[in-house]
Design an enzyme around this catalytic site. Structure first.
Site, short mmCIF file in Angstrom:
data_model
loop_
_atom_site.label_atom_id
_atom_site.label_comp_id
_atom_site.label_asym_id
_atom_site.label_seq_id
_atom_site.Cartn_x
_atom_site.Cartn_y
_atom_site.Cartn_z
N TYR A 74 4.42 6.25 10.31
CA TYR A 74 3.55 5.17 10.04
C TYR A 74 4.39 4.18 9.05
CZ TYR A 74 -0.89 2.52 8.96
OH TYR A 74 -1.90 1.71 8.87
N HIS A 109 0.69 -1.20 -0.04
CA HIS A 109 -0.14 0.11 -0.01
C HIS A 109 1.09 1.11 0.15
CE1 HIS A 109 -3.99 -1.79 1.79
NE2 HIS A 109 -3.54 -2.40 0.53
N TYR A 157 -8.72 5.27 8.23
CA TYR A 157 -8.99 5.69 9.67
C TYR A 157 -9.87 6.74 9.46
CZ TYR A 157 -4.47 3.03 10.41
OH TYR A 157 -3.43 2.02 10.84
N PRO A 198 -3.37 -0.32 19.33
CA PRO A 198 -3.14 -0.72 18.07
C PRO A 198 -3.28 0.48 17.05
CG PRO A 198 -5.38 -1.27 18.98
CD PRO A 198 -4.46 -0.79 20.11
N LYS A 244 1.60 -0.38 15.24
CA LYS A 244 3.17 -0.56 15.63
C LYS A 244 3.53 -1.79 16.28
CE LYS A 244 4.72 2.67 13.40
NZ LYS A 244 4.92 2.32 12.23
P1 FAD Z 1 3.40 -12.44 21.41
O1 FAD Z 1 2.87 -12.41 19.92
O2 FAD Z 1 2.26 -11.98 22.62
O3 FAD Z 1 4.09 -13.63 21.75
C1 FAD Z 1 4.30 -14.04 23.02
C2 FAD Z 1 4.44 -15.41 23.36
O4 FAD Z 1 4.66 -15.78 24.61
C3 FAD Z 1 2.84 -15.90 23.32
O5 FAD Z 1 2.82 -17.03 22.20
C4 FAD Z 1 2.63 -16.54 24.46
O6 FAD Z 1 1.66 -17.73 24.57
C5 FAD Z 1 3.90 -16.71 25.01
N1 FAD Z 1 4.15 -16.97 26.42
C6 FAD Z 1 3.45 -16.40 27.40
N2 FAD Z 1 3.76 -16.52 28.56
C7 FAD Z 1 4.53 -17.83 28.54
C8 FAD Z 1 5.20 -18.48 29.46
N3 FAD Z 1 4.87 -18.17 30.81
N4 FAD Z 1 5.93 -19.47 28.92
C9 FAD Z 1 6.38 -19.55 27.52
N5 FAD Z 1 5.58 -18.83 26.65
C10 FAD Z 1 4.86 -17.75 27.14
N6 FAD Z 1 -0.56 -4.95 16.86
C11 FAD Z 1 -0.75 -4.43 15.75
O7 FAD Z 1 0.22 -3.79 15.34
N7 FAD Z 1 -1.81 -4.34 15.11
C12 FAD Z 1 -3.23 -4.96 15.55
O8 FAD Z 1 -4.32 -4.93 15.03
C13 FAD Z 1 -2.76 -5.66 16.83
N8 FAD Z 1 -3.91 -6.48 17.30
C14 FAD Z 1 -3.54 -7.16 18.56
C15 FAD Z 1 -4.82 -8.02 18.86
C16 FAD Z 1 -4.49 -8.53 20.08
C17 FAD Z 1 -5.55 -9.39 21.04
C18 FAD Z 1 -3.26 -8.69 20.68
C19 FAD Z 1 -3.00 -9.21 22.32
C20 FAD Z 1 -2.26 -7.79 20.06
C21 FAD Z 1 -2.53 -7.10 19.06
N9 FAD Z 1 -1.43 -6.54 18.50
C22 FAD Z 1 -1.52 -5.71 17.37
C23 FAD Z 1 -0.05 -6.51 19.04
C24 FAD Z 1 0.84 -7.27 18.09
O9 FAD Z 1 0.11 -8.63 17.74
C25 FAD Z 1 1.89 -7.70 19.17
O10 FAD Z 1 2.74 -6.46 19.52
C26 FAD Z 1 2.85 -8.70 18.56
O11 FAD Z 1 2.20 -9.89 18.70
C27 FAD Z 1 3.96 -8.97 19.52
O12 FAD Z 1 4.69 -10.12 19.56
P2 FAD Z 1 5.78 -10.76 20.40
O13 FAD Z 1 6.14 -11.87 19.95
O14 FAD Z 1 6.32 -9.76 21.21
O15 FAD Z 1 4.51 -11.30 21.51
C1 DHB Z 2 -4.66 -3.12 11.48
C2 DHB Z 2 -4.62 -2.82 12.89
C3 DHB Z 2 -4.27 -1.66 13.13
O1 DHB Z 2 -3.96 -1.41 14.44
C4 DHB Z 2 -3.77 -0.73 12.32
O2 DHB Z 2 -3.51 0.51 12.60
C5 DHB Z 2 -4.00 -0.94 11.04
C6 DHB Z 2 -4.46 -2.37 10.50
C7 DHB Z 2 -5.22 -4.67 11.10
O3 DHB Z 2 -5.50 -5.52 11.94
O4 DHB Z 2 -5.29 -4.82 9.72
#
Ligand code: FAD
Ligand code: DHB
Length: 391
Positions: free
Chosen positions: A384, A72, A201, A294, A298
């Site tokens: 962004y 995009h 947005y 969200p 980021k």
């Molecule tokens: P995570 O993806 O959370 O991975 C951490 C892992 O550690 C998980 O698999 C968990 O099960 C594991 N874990 C936890 N505790 C333990 C333990 N005690 N022992 C072993 N393993 C463990 N970001 C965006 O940019 N846009 C979005 O739309 C967006 N939507 C989101 C929706 C939800 C519901 C959530 C929770 C987050 C969202 N985010 C979004 C944020 C984005 O998904 C996260 O920033 C990203 O997943 C970060 O990756 P990570 O690997 O740091 O953490």
């Molecule tokens: C999506 C989520 C976001 O937080 C955003 O700013 C843009 C897109 C998504 O889930 O597609």
């Protein structure tokens, strides 16, 4: 068992770190509480910024992203009666890609499986030990009930917002900042072609709305809702009609096409940062160290950026006994963390309604400036589409 790097969490941060380390000949063991299927199917982020895409390509993980990701040029920013397109490519030379976190996770799992990576899914009771020594370890009960210890040169907490790693930094050392927002997002996935070419947005007096997408046939949409919202109060009709109102159905001939909703959830929103991102031989990366609301997409990108910095630092540390990059990791990563924390807060507070009518006028004034001034638009675009790794 013994390894060079013990990684807690098999989300994008943990799996990408393991992949980057393996590419440099550094061995790791990953432990994860959930099952492989659960981690792979969690519906979360959808947008990859330029530097994340560059890093995934450089790591040999970009093949499906190049084929199936949708590049995009920018976003649409709107408020009642007005919609403006911000072209990030024209403004900054950088763009973003629609490619779901589920897909990134599948690519990572496939690459690690092909590389013979050891991942312990379904563990319980994860605990961190001896982090200030040269021989830290992680203990857990494996999925089949066996008490297990992984001893390593380094432990990395990639265990997201609910894992034990961040709390293993002593209270006398760690500092935290938190802001909880007075609203949540109701997010849906729907089996319908997106009604827009690029993300919308939308500011609206009823609350923020966003139109995103996952593919040519799957749309992802969000509505601002009050904290504590019960999904049972939101019928499909109520969701689609609120989206239509807030996204401007009928405005200048634009229409929102509804479709079958396949997934729905309510997402609370907060900002959180913990410093430092290192204690002794334990490093934090991704959501384990910081959470952003969200708006602005980021969270996943910040996790990728942390790991992009941490991987070479750990390679130098464990392979060459050179601690310079590892010593600099927390300060370097936090510069970007705070930039993204500010950007996410700014996007969130500019677009969500919560204040009085004075606040709303300020939001509209800010939106008008961002959408119509090249300086304003460039500031949004630069943040962004993402600053370079190491910013
Ligand atoms: P995570 O993806 O959370 O991975 C951490 C892992 O550690 C998980 O698999 C968990 O099960 C594991 N874990 C936890 N505790 C333990 C333990 N005690 N022992 C072993 N393993 C463990 N970001 C965006 O940019 N846009 C979005 O739309 C967006 N939507 C989101 C929706 C939800 C519901 C959530 C929770 C987050 C969202 N985010 C979004 C944020 C984005 O998904 C996260 O920033 C990203 O997943 C970060 O990756 P990570 O690997 O740091 O953490
Ligand atoms: C999506 C989520 C976001 O937080 C955003 O700013 C843009 C897109 C998504 O889930 O597609």
């Amino acid at each position: 068992m013994r390894t060079q790097v013990a990684i807690i969490g098999a989300g994008p941060a943990g799996m990408l770190l393991s992949h980057l380390l393996a590419a440099e000949g550094v061995e790791s063991v990953v432990v994860e509480t959930r099952t492989e299927d659960y981690v792979a199917s969690r519906i979360r982020a959808g947008i990859l910024e330029q530097s994340s895409v560059d890093l995934l390509h450089a790591a040999g993980l970009g093949e499906r992203l190049a084929r199936e990701g949708d590049q995009h040029r920018g976003i649409h920013l709107q408020w009642p009666e007005e919609r403006h397109h911000l072209d990030f490519v024209d403004l900054t030379g950088r763009s973003v890609w629609v490619y779901g976190q589920t897909e990134v996770q599948k690519d990572l799992v496939a690459a690690r499986t092909a590389g013979g990576q050891e991942v312990h899914y379904g563990v319980s009771g994860t605990a961190l030990h001896d982090l200030e020594s040269d021989s830290p370890s992680v203990t857990f009960t494996s999925a089949d009930g066996a008490p297990t210890r992984v001893t390593a040169s380094v432990v990395v907490g990639c265990d997201g917002s609910f894992g034990p790693s961040r709390a293993s930094v002593p209270d006398t050392i760690r500092q935290t900042w938190e802001k909880v927002y007075p609203y949540s997002w109701l997010g849906i996935l729907a089996d319908v072609a997106p009604s827009t070419d690029e993300l919308i947005y939308a500011w609206h007096p009823d609350g923020f709305a966003m139109h995103s997408m996952r593919s040519e046939t799957v749309s992802r949409l969000y509505l601002q809702v009050p904290n504590g919202t019960d999904l049972d109060d939101w019928s499909d009709d109520r969701i689609w009609s609120s989206l239509a109102t807030r996204l401007g159905h009928g405005q200048d001939g634009w229409t929102l096409t509804p479709g079958p909703i396949t997934e729905r959830s309510v997402l609370p929103m907060r900002s959180f940062v913990q410093t430092p991102m290192r204690h002794g031989r334990m490093f934090l990366a991704g959501d384990a160290a910081h959470i952003v609301p969200p708006t602005g997409a980021k969270g996943l990108n910040l996790a990728v950026a942390d790991v992009g910095l941490l991987a070479p630092a750990l390679v130098d540390l464990v392979r060459n006994d050179d601690s310079r990059l590892a010593d600099a990791y927390s300060d370097t990563a936090l510069r970007r963390v705070w930039r993204c924390t500010h950007f996410s807060w700014w996007m969130t507070t500019m677009l969500h309604t919560s204040g009085d009518e004075f606040d709303q006028q300020l939001q509209l004034s800010q939106l008008r400036w961002v959408a119509t001034s090249e300086a304003g638009a460039t500031g949004l675009a630069e943040n962004y589409a993402g600053l370079p790794i190491g910013f």
